[in-house]
Design a protein around this motif. Structure first.
Motif, PDB file in Angstrom:
ATOM      1  N   LYS A 173     -13.526  -3.466  18.839  1.00 56.92           N
ATOM      2  CA  LYS A 173     -13.741  -2.178  18.179  1.00 56.92           C
ATOM      3  C   LYS A 173     -14.347  -2.435  16.800  1.00 56.92           C
ATOM      4  N   GLY A 174     -15.180  -1.498  16.358  1.00 55.54           N
ATOM      5  CA  GLY A 174     -15.782  -1.611  15.037  1.00 55.54           C
ATOM      6  C   GLY A 174     -14.837  -1.070  13.982  1.00 55.54           C
ATOM      7  N   VAL A 175     -14.478  -1.905  13.016  1.00 51.49           N
ATOM      8  CA  VAL A 175     -13.531  -1.521  11.972  1.00 51.49           C
ATOM      9  C   VAL A 175     -14.312  -1.190  10.704  1.00 51.49           C
ATOM     10  N   LEU A 176     -14.205   0.044  10.248  1.00 47.44           N
ATOM     11  CA  LEU A 176     -14.941   0.488   9.068  1.00 47.44           C
ATOM     12  C   LEU A 176     -14.262   0.006   7.786  1.00 47.44           C
ATOM     13  N   TRP A 177     -15.044  -0.670   6.941  1.00 45.78           N
ATOM     14  CA  TRP A 177     -14.593  -1.016   5.590  1.00 45.78           C
ATOM     15  C   TRP A 177     -15.474  -0.246   4.603  1.00 45.78           C
ATOM     16  N   THR A 178     -14.835   0.474   3.728  1.00 46.67           N
ATOM     17  CA  THR A 178     -15.543   1.205   2.680  1.00 46.67           C
ATOM     18  C   THR A 178     -15.575   0.377   1.396  1.00 46.67           C
ATOM     19  N   ASN A 179     -16.304   0.878   0.413  1.00 52.48           N
ATOM     20  CA  ASN A 179     -16.247   0.247  -0.904  1.00 52.48           C
ATOM     21  C   ASN A 179     -14.808   0.180  -1.410  1.00 52.48           C
ATOM     22  N   LEU A 180     -14.025   1.230  -1.133  1.00 52.54           N
ATOM     23  CA  LEU A 180     -12.640   1.265  -1.601  1.00 52.54           C
ATOM     24  C   LEU A 180     -11.778   0.216  -0.909  1.00 52.54           C
ATOM     25  N   VAL A 181     -11.986   0.000   0.387  1.00 52.67           N
ATOM     26  CA  VAL A 181     -11.247  -1.062   1.087  1.00 52.67           C
ATOM     27  C   VAL A 181     -11.538  -2.412   0.435  1.00 52.67           C
ATOM     28  N   TRP A 182     -12.824  -2.684   0.200  1.00 51.35           N
ATOM     29  CA  TRP A 182     -13.207  -3.941  -0.447  1.00 51.35           C
ATOM     30  C   TRP A 182     -12.611  -4.030  -1.859  1.00 51.35           C
ATOM     31  N   GLU A 183     -12.696  -2.952  -2.623  1.00 51.86           N
ATOM     32  CA  GLU A 183     -12.171  -2.957  -3.988  1.00 51.86           C
ATOM     33  C   GLU A 183     -10.681  -3.279  -3.992  1.00 51.86           C
ATOM     34  N   THR A 184      -9.942  -2.698  -3.050  1.00 52.09           N
ATOM     35  CA  THR A 184      -8.502  -2.939  -2.963  1.00 52.09           C
ATOM     36  C   THR A 184      -8.217  -4.385  -2.571  1.00 52.09           C
ATOM     37  N   MET A 185      -8.973  -4.906  -1.609  1.00 53.74           N
ATOM     38  CA  MET A 185      -8.786  -6.297  -1.197  1.00 53.74           C
ATOM     39  C   MET A 185      -9.073  -7.241  -2.359  1.00 53.74           C
ATOM     40  N   ILE A 186     -10.130  -6.977  -3.105  1.00 52.16           N
ATOM     41  CA  ILE A 186     -10.486  -7.838  -4.237  1.00 52.16           C
ATOM     42  C   ILE A 186      -9.422  -7.775  -5.324  1.00 52.16           C
ATOM     43  N   ALA A 187      -8.893  -6.575  -5.588  1.00 54.07           N
ATOM     44  CA  ALA A 187      -7.827  -6.449  -6.584  1.00 54.07           C
ATOM     45  C   ALA A 187      -6.582  -7.208  -6.137  1.00 54.07           C
ATOM     46  N   ASN A 188      -6.226  -7.092  -4.859  1.00 59.44           N
ATOM     47  CA  ASN A 188      -5.091  -7.859  -4.337  1.00 59.44           C
ATOM     48  C   ASN A 188      -5.340  -9.357  -4.475  1.00 59.44           C
ATOM     49  N   PHE A 189      -6.574  -9.775  -4.190  1.00 59.56           N
ATOM     50  CA  PHE A 189      -6.907 -11.202  -4.230  1.00 59.56           C
ATOM     51  C   PHE A 189      -6.712 -11.777  -5.633  1.00 59.56           C
TER      52      PHE A 189
END
Length: 516
Positions: A173-189
């Motif tokens: 299945k295609g999983v949508l990542w938005t700018n916000l998903v990326w921003e949250t992942m980067i902040a967590n990282f």
């Protein structure tokens, strides 16, 4: 923020710092930024505007990474295509995700004819390393494109990438990542793994998965990406030493091979700050060996395509528990929830459970995908009770450490007792002769399902089945111990290195009226 803003931050820190290096290319941040301008403008010049899909199909390579950055720069949607997938699966992903532009490496020229038949929405094929058969050469395409930033305003909820979920239980299945998903992942990282100096990241695993994601995140700190085309233990240990690598990611299966590499301890690993492992459970005994070889640098994350990478985190400091009977069990955990991602344990009725109670691991927050592409039914299926359901069974201890017991679908019911394969696999992985293993349920007239271990041994190693069975009986009891053991030359693995337990299981259930 836009995802590309994080890369541009790395450029601003030092445009002359080395950004991408492989066997053929070495370019600094400023040069890569300008090439991303050209690639983005070239895509738009083909009539493929923002929020329309483009894919990169290549082994790990610096130019492939530049194409990804160009796609992101133009606010197009990056669809990663794993070079290790079978061509038919990639054709399905390309068509299902409505890809219009495909950047590809000439290594895969023979597969392009299949894509032309099966993927009618692809209107532009661009070969990244030479002119292809009926395809344009990247350098020709970008030669006349403007070397200026298209500077496109983007919504935080705009899709910027579509990753594929698993694919081991049916079509991905295609999983949508938005700018916000990326921003949250980067902040967590960065809250989990703050950098003390510009990192050097060794890209070994496919850049279409965790290694590429980590690379993009680390670019915000001015990270140099040292890119290897694939896993080779000798080249990995040499690169760590000579390039003074600070960060790398490998799945446990590759780490086991690395630990078996002759002369491993002769290399200097003092530059390492974070040796990240994820994607599958890790043998506690091998983890102890890693700590002995590489030092206090092991870092575990837990996530999935639908909630990427950093739902939980086990820090290097959390690993320093060997010899402490009150805390050593934490080596079997995947850490505690990250700053922006609540993690709970839920029963089948939607009730959140307390410490040490087993249930499904659920997460919520802005790290979670907005949904599957063109699949609202599947999205609803994993989104009940206000949480994303991971499909993993686990528990939290009183200190908040999360332990993954198994995938929900992998649980074995033998004689009415629930057996979680990963608990048994942890024991078997600890045997010095074992390279890797899979524990599955097989049909049994008496028990319904019987526990079976399928084992891949280290080169030249030997062990008897009875020894493995007795080891498990001693450690986890007779109910959970395998009733039988088979030794295979190699276990089947997915393109990202995970053991295909489903394939192993199916080989024992053929011809059965039921699969449980």
């Amino acid at each position: 923020m836009r995802l590309i803003d994080f890369f541009d931050r790395g450029v601003a820190l030092d445009p002359d710092r080395l950004c991408l290096k492989d066997a053929d290319v070495a370019r600094n941040f400023g040069e890569v930024q300008k090439r991303s301008y050209r690639i983005a403008n070239a895509i738009h010049g083909l009539g493929v505007g923002p929020e329309r899909m483009a894919a990169v199909y290549s082994p790990n390579a610096a130019v492939a990474f530049e194409c990804v950055l160009g796609i992101i720069r133009g606010a197009n949607v990056w669809v990663p295509i794993n070079a290790r997938n079978v061509p038919a699966e990639n054709a399905y992903i390309l068509d299902n995700c409505d890809v219009e532009v495909l950047f590809y490496h000439s290594e895969f020229e023979d597969n392009i004819a299949l894509f032309r038949r099966e993927c009618p929405k692809i209107s532009h094929y661009i070969c990244i390393d030479r002119a292809g058969a009926g395809a344009s050469f990247l350098e020709d395409v970008i030669a006349t494109a403007a070397e200026t930033d298209p500077d496109i305003a983007e919504r935080r909820d705009a899709p910027i990438s579509i990753f594929s979920s698993g694919g081991t239980t049916g079509r991905p299945k295609g999983v949508l990542w938005t700018n916000l998903v990326w921003e949250t992942m980067i902040a967590n990282f960065y809250t989990a793994m703050p950098t003390r100096k510009p990192p050097v990241h060794l890209v070994i695993a496919p850049m279409t998965h965790a290694a590429g994601g980590i690379g993009i995140m680390l670019m915000a700190a001015g990270a140099t990406q040292i890119i290897l085309p694939g896993f080779d233990a000798a080249k990995v240990v040499s690169a760590i030493e000579t390039e003074r690598v600070t960060h790398l990611f490998l799945p446990p299966t590759a780490i086991y091979v690395l630990l078996a590499h002759p002369g491993l301890r002769e290399h200097d690993f003092s530059s390492l700050e974070h040796f990240i492992y994820a994607a599958a459970p890790m043998s506690v005994e091998r983890l102890k060996e890693c700590l002995d070889v590489f030092g206090p640098v092991m870092s575990q994350t837990f996530g999935q395509a639908e909630a990427p990478m950093l739902c939980t985190y086990l820090s290097p400091g959390d690993h320093l528990v060997i010899g402490d009977p009150a805390r050593e069990h934490r080596l079997a955990s995947c850490g505690r929830q990250t700053l922006l991602t609540p993690v709970g344990i839920m029963d089948d009725d939607g009730r959140l459970l307390g410490p040490d109670e087993r249930g499904e691991i659920v997460v919520r927050g802005n790290l979670v995908m907005p949904g599957y592409y063109k699949n609202p039914y599947a999205t609803r299926e994993v989104s009940s009770h206000g949480w994303h359901h991971t499909g993993d069974i686990g528990f939290k201890d009183k200190d908040g450490f999360v332990y993954i017991v198994d995938r929900k679908k992998d649980m074995i019911i033998s004689g009415g007792f629930n057996v979680y394969p990963s608990e048994v696999e942890q024991v078997i992985w600890g045997h010095p002769a074992v390279q890797d293993c899979a524990v599955i349920g097989v049909p049994d007239a008496k028990w319904g399902e019987a526990v079976k271990a399928v084992i891949e041994l280290k080169p030249g190693a030997k062990v008897e089945a009875d020894e493995i069975i007795q080891l498990c009986k001693d450690r986890v009891g007779s109910v959970k111990a395998p009733k039988s053991v088979e030794f295979w030359d190699s276990l089947p693995r997915s393109p990202v290195g995970k053991v295909r337990k489903k394939d192993i299981r199916e080989s024992f259930w053929k011809g059965q009226a039921r699969a449980v």
